[in-house]
Scaffold this active site. Sequence first.
Site, short mmCIF file in Angstrom:
data_model
loop_
_atom_site.label_atom_id
_atom_site.label_comp_id
_atom_site.label_asym_id
_atom_site.label_seq_id
_atom_site.Cartn_x
_atom_site.Cartn_y
_atom_site.Cartn_z
N SER A 140 38.51 40.39 36.50
CA SER A 140 37.46 40.13 37.48
C SER A 140 36.43 41.25 37.43
O SER A 140 36.78 42.41 37.14
CB SER A 140 38.06 40.07 38.89
OG SER A 140 37.05 40.03 39.89
N TYR A 153 43.86 43.36 44.94
CA TYR A 153 43.27 42.54 43.87
C TYR A 153 42.44 43.41 42.93
O TYR A 153 42.58 43.34 41.70
CB TYR A 153 42.41 41.45 44.50
CG TYR A 153 41.75 40.52 43.50
CD1 TYR A 153 42.48 39.53 42.88
CD2 TYR A 153 40.39 40.62 43.22
CE1 TYR A 153 41.88 38.65 41.97
CE2 TYR A 153 39.78 39.76 42.32
CZ TYR A 153 40.54 38.78 41.70
OH TYR A 153 39.93 37.93 40.81
#
Length: 273
Positions: A140, A153
């Site tokens: 990401s 995350y």
Amino acid sequence: MGDAVALVTGASRGIGRSIALALAADGVAVGLLSRDGEALTAVTREITEAGGRAAWATADVGDAAQVGDAVAHLTAQLGTPDLLVNNAGRIDAEVPIWEADVEQWHGVVSANLLGSFHVSRAVLALMVAAGRGRVVDIVSGAGARDWNVTSAYTATKAAQIRLVGHVHEAGFDLGLRSFAIAPGTVETAMSTSMRLHAGRTDFTPVERTTDLIAAIARGELDDWSGRYLRVTNDTPQTLRAHGAPQGLARRFGVLPWGQDDPLATETLVPPRT
């Protein structure tokens, strides 16, 4: 793609499902892995009814024993994977770290980081024995920069980028190639559940991710092994046109403040090119 075999985690829905379907359409036999056997059965049926080849197995990627059993089952059905796509993952609440839920944080680390480790450890050993293989970690943009929320995350996605570099350094001479791919903001159940994307309409088409992975599977982007790729900016065409990246370009690291920073002259392991 002949007898090529891929293993895709988190393949029952979202980006993972799209990757599995695209690889199957490109002639790759696909091993599907997730916790949802019913959904995997449906994806397998969709692939086989279109003339492709697929097998599935259930496992919690955070559990090394379950992963080992699932990988053994899939390789017995399809053969040693030529491509591994570590896609399974979760996200934590959009809060700063001091408000984070401990159990949720641990769960994200288990799914994203330990999951990538467990599956890579099982599959890459087979690839090394075969003398070739490619691995993609779905990461990401949030793992490549600082962010004020979802600390589990972002930390795990940054760690996955580092693991991609590790596989490149440790496995290059053994025939391994590794890639970190950030898929942009794809319209999935995870992305649409976030406050950050409330009301958003300009989602990144998942085909940009599947096209890039298909090109990697065909061996077209091996010059970019060990690098971070972001589909909102990168396509197979632009990466091929650029040519082999040099030095630390698109590698994960700490920037020196300038040429007078001792870090700038520190002896580091030179990156493979």
